[in-house]
Motif scaffolding. Sequence first.
Motif, short mmCIF file in Angstrom:
data_model
loop_
_atom_site.label_atom_id
_atom_site.label_comp_id
_atom_site.label_asym_id
_atom_site.label_seq_id
_atom_site.Cartn_x
_atom_site.Cartn_y
_atom_site.Cartn_z
N LEU A 65 17.95 -8.15 -0.72
CA LEU A 65 16.52 -8.42 -0.80
C LEU A 65 15.80 -7.08 -0.73
O LEU A 65 15.94 -6.34 0.24
N VAL A 66 15.07 -6.77 -1.77
CA VAL A 66 14.43 -5.46 -1.88
C VAL A 66 12.91 -5.62 -1.73
O VAL A 66 12.27 -6.28 -2.55
N ALA A 67 12.39 -5.01 -0.68
CA ALA A 67 10.95 -5.06 -0.44
C ALA A 67 10.24 -4.05 -1.34
O ALA A 67 10.81 -3.03 -1.71
N GLN A 68 9.01 -4.37 -1.68
CA GLN A 68 8.19 -3.43 -2.44
C GLN A 68 8.02 -2.17 -1.60
O GLN A 68 7.86 -2.24 -0.38
N PRO A 69 8.03 -1.02 -2.23
CA PRO A 69 7.82 0.20 -1.44
C PRO A 69 6.39 0.27 -0.91
O PRO A 69 5.45 -0.24 -1.53
N THR A 70 6.24 0.89 0.26
CA THR A 70 4.91 1.13 0.80
C THR A 70 4.23 2.18 -0.08
O THR A 70 4.88 2.83 -0.92
N ILE A 71 2.97 2.38 0.12
CA ILE A 71 2.23 3.39 -0.66
C ILE A 71 2.85 4.77 -0.44
O ILE A 71 3.06 5.53 -1.38
N ALA A 72 3.18 5.07 0.81
CA ALA A 72 3.76 6.38 1.11
C ALA A 72 5.15 6.52 0.49
O ALA A 72 5.48 7.59 -0.06
N GLU A 73 5.97 5.48 0.54
CA GLU A 73 7.30 5.53 -0.08
C GLU A 73 7.19 5.72 -1.59
O GLU A 73 7.95 6.48 -2.19
N ALA A 74 6.25 5.02 -2.21
CA ALA A 74 6.05 5.15 -3.66
C ALA A 74 5.63 6.57 -4.01
O ALA A 74 6.08 7.13 -5.02
N PRO A 105 13.96 -9.19 -5.71
CA PRO A 105 12.65 -8.75 -5.23
C PRO A 105 12.18 -9.64 -4.07
O PRO A 105 12.24 -10.86 -4.15
N ALA A 106 11.72 -8.98 -2.98
CA ALA A 106 11.32 -9.72 -1.79
C ALA A 106 9.87 -9.46 -1.40
O ALA A 106 9.51 -9.55 -0.24
N GLY A 107 9.04 -9.14 -2.38
CA GLY A 107 7.63 -8.90 -2.08
C GLY A 107 7.46 -7.79 -1.06
O GLY A 107 8.10 -6.76 -1.15
N GLU A 108 6.63 -8.04 -0.07
CA GLU A 108 6.39 -7.05 0.97
C GLU A 108 7.59 -6.91 1.91
O GLU A 108 7.62 -5.99 2.72
N GLY A 109 8.51 -7.85 1.86
CA GLY A 109 9.70 -7.75 2.69
C GLY A 109 9.60 -8.38 4.06
O GLY A 109 10.53 -8.28 4.85
N GLY A 110 8.50 -9.04 4.35
CA GLY A 110 8.39 -9.75 5.62
C GLY A 110 9.34 -10.94 5.65
O GLY A 110 9.85 -11.37 4.61
N THR A 111 9.58 -11.47 6.82
CA THR A 111 10.55 -12.56 6.97
C THR A 111 10.20 -13.76 6.09
O THR A 111 11.05 -14.27 5.37
N THR A 112 8.96 -14.22 6.14
CA THR A 112 8.56 -15.40 5.38
C THR A 112 8.68 -15.16 3.88
O THR A 112 9.25 -15.96 3.15
#
Length: 142
Positions: A65-74, A105-112
């Motif tokens: 499950l791959v979370a979207q990168p944060t702004i800083a990671e991007a 793809p896991a969106g923001e990567g939060g549990t839900t």
Amino acid sequence: MLLVVFLAAGAARTIILTSLGRAMTTSDPSAPADLAVLTPESDHGGEIEISDLFRDHVVTRVAVLVAQPTIAEAELERRGVHSHARPLDVLVQLGVPPNAIVAVPAGEGGTTESAKALAAWCRSRAVDRIIVIVSPTHARRY
């Protein structure tokens, strides 16, 4: 006297928190499954567990499950800076072949959001039995 009370309170706190931690987590024996799933928060311990499941032939496919990168990671990626190894790269280095790994793809990567993404992905591919590797703090959320 105050020191004795302080030490006793610390020992009691450790016992209570350890008991609560055991009650909140589970580690079931592994049975053959269609897929093992690595969640965003499972980190390197999860990568090791997944590679062991693959090596022991408990699973033949792995989903990450791959979370979207944060702004800083991007921004770091844009500048060519790789702040840490990607789970897919680590799994390959641990012996899982690239053709056995799929990124989900896991969106923001939060549990839900991760759980919803995983459920939709599994339904669309008729995956029946999965093993989900999570960190102990997330075990009861999935």
